[in-house]
Structure formats: structure tokens, C-alpha cells
Write a protein that holds these residues in place. Structure first.
Motif, short mmCIF file in Angstrom:
data_model
loop_
_atom_site.label_atom_id
_atom_site.label_comp_id
_atom_site.label_asym_id
_atom_site.label_seq_id
_atom_site.Cartn_x
_atom_site.Cartn_y
_atom_site.Cartn_z
N ALA A 106 0.73 -1.11 -0.01
CA ALA A 106 -0.07 -0.07 0.06
C ALA A 106 0.98 1.31 -0.01
O ALA A 106 0.71 2.22 -0.71
CB ALA A 106 -1.02 0.00 0.92
N ASP B 237 2.38 1.46 -3.36
CA ASP B 237 1.33 1.93 -4.32
C ASP B 237 1.16 3.48 -4.26
O ASP B 237 0.77 4.15 -5.44
CB ASP B 237 0.27 1.05 -4.37
CG ASP B 237 0.54 -0.13 -5.02
OD1 ASP B 237 1.65 -0.49 -5.73
OD2 ASP B 237 -0.57 -1.21 -4.97
N ARG B 238 0.99 4.08 -3.09
CA ARG B 238 0.60 5.25 -2.87
C ARG B 238 1.65 6.13 -3.11
O ARG B 238 1.34 7.23 -3.74
CB ARG B 238 0.29 5.13 -1.40
CG ARG B 238 -0.15 6.92 -0.91
CD ARG B 238 -0.58 7.01 0.49
NE ARG B 238 -1.80 6.19 0.57
CZ ARG B 238 -2.94 7.09 0.66
NH1 ARG B 238 -3.07 8.16 0.72
NH2 ARG B 238 -3.97 6.39 0.98
#
Length: 64
Positions: free
Chosen positions: A36, A39-40
Motif C-alpha cells: 500500500a 502504490d501510494r
């Protein structure tokens, strides 16, 4: 005279028995958080390319 029996704990294995149960869950949470975060950090650059109105992003080359 009454004496209370003295209890001596030789070992406590509850923490050792819990490690196999919680280690996979902690590993999965770590991987999900890592993906996460990755990807952020990458997501800001990729979203601009997908939603722009430039001819390159819409599949048109701009030739008449």
C-alpha cells in the motif's frame, strides 16, 4: 501452624506457543502495508498520465 504450599513456576510457554499463531498474520499485515505504501508513492505519477487530455493518452496521434 498452617503453611501455604509454595508454587514454583519452572517455565512459561504461553508466549512461545502464541508465536506460530501470530507470526503469519503479522507477516501478512506487513506485506499489505508495504504494498500500500509503495502504490501510494507511485500512484501520484501514474494517475496524471491516465487522466490527462493529451492525444498520446487517448490513443490519438493528432494527425488529420
Amino acid at each position: 501452624m498452617t503453611s501455604t504450599p509454595e508454587v514454583e513456576f519452572l517455565a512459561d510457554h504461553s508466549a512461545l506457543l502464541a508465536i506460530p499463531a501470530f507470526a503469519p498474520a503479522i507477516a501478512v499485515v506487513g506485506v499489505v502495508v508495504w504494498i500500500a505504501m509503495r502504490d501510494r508513492l507511485r500512484g501520484d505519477d501514474e494517475d496524471d498520465d491516465l487522466h490527462s487530455d493529451s492525444p498520446a493518452s487517448s490513443g490519438e496521434d493528432g494527425t488529420p
